[in-house]
Design an enzyme around this catalytic site. Sequence first.
Site, short mmCIF file in Angstrom:
data_model
loop_
_atom_site.label_atom_id
_atom_site.label_comp_id
_atom_site.label_asym_id
_atom_site.label_seq_id
_atom_site.Cartn_x
_atom_site.Cartn_y
_atom_site.Cartn_z
N SER A 182 42.07 38.02 41.82
CA SER A 182 42.85 36.79 42.52
C SER A 182 42.18 36.13 43.78
O SER A 182 40.95 35.76 43.56
CB SER A 182 44.41 37.67 43.13
OG SER A 182 45.20 36.49 43.44
N ASP A 391 48.62 33.43 32.89
CA ASP A 391 48.43 33.34 34.25
C ASP A 391 48.52 32.04 34.74
O ASP A 391 47.64 31.29 34.42
CB ASP A 391 47.41 34.10 34.92
CG ASP A 391 47.15 33.97 36.11
OD1 ASP A 391 48.19 33.29 36.97
OD2 ASP A 391 46.18 34.23 36.84
N HIS A 447 49.16 37.56 35.94
CA HIS A 447 48.29 37.61 37.22
C HIS A 447 48.83 38.74 37.83
O HIS A 447 49.76 38.85 38.36
CB HIS A 447 48.61 36.47 37.98
CG HIS A 447 47.51 36.16 39.22
ND1 HIS A 447 46.35 35.50 39.06
CD2 HIS A 447 47.79 36.80 40.46
CE1 HIS A 447 46.05 35.65 40.30
NE2 HIS A 447 46.72 36.25 41.24
#
Length: 470
Positions: A182, A391, A447
């Site tokens: 991330s 994602d 994600h």
Amino acid sequence: MSQPHLRQLLLSFNLMLLLTAAFFTTTHSVIQNLPGFNGTFPFKLQTGYIGVGESEQVQLFYYFIESERSPANDPLLLWLTGGPGCSGFSGLVYEIGPLVFDYDNSDGIIPTLVLNPYSWTKVANIIFIDQPAGTGFSYATTAEAYKSSNTLSAIHTYQFLQKWLLNHPKFLNNPLYIAGDSYSGITVPLVVNQVYGGIEAGRNPVLNLKGYILGNPLTQTYANYNGRVAYAHRMGLLSDELYQSAKENCYGYYLSVDPSNGACKDDLERVTQCLEKIRKPHILEPWCDNMWTALLLPSDEGHCAPQSEPCYRDKYALYSEKWANVKLVQEALQVAEGTITEWARCNATLTYDLDYNQTEAFTYDVKSTVDDHKSFTYKDCRALVYSGDHDMVVPHTVTEEWIKSLKLQVKNGWRPWFVDGQVAGYTTEYFHGRYELTYATVKGAGHTAPEYKPEECFHMIQRWLGHGPL
């Protein structure tokens, strides 16, 4: 005395001084059991603090799990959770660590922990760190020391790693990888740069860096958020006609639109209508008002979604906050008493916001790390970059664009990789001199990828760390 012997003596003396200082400024404890877990751990867990920065005013908390296979030979991973400001415990318990919450049996005061059969600690030693100060159980001894930035945080993380290895010299020769996901797409390359700088300067200890690992990585902040429109079109969420119209009328730029460009504004209103009820962490999950994700991810409007019943996956996030705020848990983890008021999985005062260059506590002084990746292509370095293909927080299409910009040679072209005979995703291998980059999508993952597809991601990391094909 000969010059070589004198240099060796001086190096040994300097190392002894550093080692002595490190022992005075760090603490650690071996943890054999934690509240919520039934029995003694079948792995070795250590927690502790390491002081960094000026006068060691920043005290960084960490969790370290030795490899369950061969601690002496397996790689050492430093895992940096994103945010910024999200605790290393998040990566440990929700993604790649040896413990997970038993959601079906966690109705008591203390949520239940069970073993994760797909923990990456089965093939690697892993340090999970709370960074910067104000994250998780990490703290500062002055108000000023709580203020940080991308650059300063990377410096502190490098200092942490140096001191940690001086306190754990048996891991100095293990292959070292800096890893994260991330927002750590910004953080990890900055730390890698710090490590390379230390190696080139001959700073002790000289770290045995072999490369880096990035999952669903935010790498270019503007390009990432702007790239969601193209990704949405590719995934069938926007029609060809609407996408082409928006692309032409907005000239490919969908953020901070010129108010006088009425055609672009009209198109983007239709784009918003199509996407506003799509859940960005995983586009196939049902929409619901976010409790956790709204804090973690800036919305297109720059504010958080209304708070009501949280998404089922967001409910899972609440287990960690419930667990970590129990006094018995903090005592078991050897958390310094009186250093935090309330533990949060992610510190909202540090969380990235596209519309601002800083929060009260954190300055976003780095907006892209593509140039860092370009510099690594001239190193003897291995890289693994993976993305969940569902994602929309950090679309895999955006990641593929910046990898393409590195202008690497293709070693093995786009092809499927498998787990138990099923397609687990797609992969491409690149190289430039002694630099090698493996890129992989994880089919059906969001994600972040290991949270959604733990078995597939375990096989991916096991194969890659073993220098084999995915």
